[in-house]
Design an enzyme around this catalytic site. Sequence first.
Site: not given
Ligand code: NAD
Length: 490
Positions: A185, A237-239, A242, A259, A293, A392
């Site tokens: 997804k 994705g974001s903390t 997560g 991650e 990230c 961040e």
């Molecule tokens: P986000 O958490 O908003 O979204 C990430 C993904 O999760 C998207 O596909 C989104 O549609 C999905 N999502 C959102 N809510 C959800 C839920 N309740 N259940 C299931 N899926 C859901 O993050 P973003 O804005 O897309 O990405 C940026 C973040 O990702 C930053 O915090 C960045 O640091 C982090 N990131 C981390 C790494 C790593 O390897 N540690 C790598 C790249 C990005």
Amino acid sequence: MSVTVARQTELDRTRFFINGDWVKPQGTETIRALEAATGEPLGTAAMGSAADIDTAVLAARAALAKGPWGRTTPAERAEIMLRFAERLAARADATAQLVSRENGMPMALSPLANGAAPVGLLHMYARLITGIALEEIRPSEVGATIVRREPVGVVGAITAWNYPQLLAMVKIAPALAAGCTVVLKPSPETALDSYVLGEAAREAGLPPGVLNIVLAGPEAGAALVSHPEVDKIAFTGSTPTGRLIGAECGRLVRRVTLELGGKSASLFLDDGNLQTFLTGLAGTTFMNNSQTCTAQARILVARSRYAEVVEALAEHTRDLVVGDPLDERTQIGPMASEHQLARVLSYIDAARDSGARLVSGGGRPKNLDRGWFVEPTVFADVDNSDRLAREEVFGPVLAVIPFDGDDEAVAIANDSNYGLGGSVFTTDEERGIDVARRIRTGTIGVNYYALDAGSPFGGMKDSGIGRELGPEALDAYLEYKSIYVSADRL
Ligand code: NAD
């Protein structure tokens, strides 16, 4: 469906890749993708619902339980993965351009992050899975035990938009190697490029259902996390997201890797080489317009070098080429979306009010009146308790903080909820390694920062749970099983 990146052409991604085929959505929701550099329409994509996710998960389960994938040997899987790599490599240039248009990644990076690196990961995990024993026998108290490693099952992969192809492949490649099936997804922010993976998989002869791709938002993402036929979630994705996903996986006793975000520090010690540090910023801090990230946006500088480094940083950031990501001279492209731009500008505004000293940037570039550009910005005299040092930003906004002595540098670096990346600049590598050992972070470089695909990557503290990359990532996609047998089998 094929990828074209001519600027006039709008892409149409209104079907999902499920069970080896292009499948109509069950709902009617679509999303308009806009080009980061211009704000102009780039294409349209269908947004999946819980019902589409359900179809994809059932296809992934069937491919594992009834299809051939569950019975393949590592060598057979490796062969198909290499074909997949070949078909992906054939699309790499077009994919790199497409992603750059979607999220603003400069072309100096995009062919690697969206082409060579994902292809390389398929090669690496194909090689690794054929080089390890998935079954061994050992003597036990009463007989012998066969210790097996089996695929964890159906994997739900949920990814962020900043490195869409790479973040998908760091999950797909070890999962396929281990014998899992996958439902990906991707993020709606990069709605158009992930289907390239489906096209390549289909051409490579990956059996139907082994890889499925459904673009969707948070609600359908949550349906993937809690689907009863999913065995493991691999999330980037974001903390905050997560935490939600981790909590749900805890409730379900579902395997999960997270991650997440970071607020990493780059340390410039009193003997650091200024030129090495400035050159290194491309990898430590500004990579992908700091939409990374591991971006090291907290710059900790030895007080004896502070004035010199702040001045050099101001000059360096003023000279960075901000512009069209498709122009190879560009060093800083636009933010991925209007929402991201607003977020970055709000952090700049808050820092102006905090007492920090603005030394360069601080707004939108005067010569770029469309697209989501922001000036690379440096704030000096930031306190590590300020919002700019703790949260961040996900954009090119630096917080410079002075320190007295290596112990204080380590203490400030560790005074963070996050622990993902980092770097230490010193002309004494031993000293740099010593400092690096004391910092609670998943990855850290001495005099540079560059991801090593052959070594584990991931976060400590609020930056995540588990590791991707390296042979270690296979652990996340394999389960142990012990079969007790007679000593005759030894
Ligand atoms: P986000 O958490 O908003 O979204 C990430 C993904 O999760 C998207 O596909 C989104 O549609 C999905 N999502 C959102 N809510 C959800 C839920 N309740 N259940 C299931 N899926 C859901 O993050 P973003 O804005 O897309 O990405 C940026 C973040 O990702 C930053 O915090 C960045 O640091 C982090 N990131 C981390 C790494 C790593 O390897 N540690 C790598 C790249 C990005």
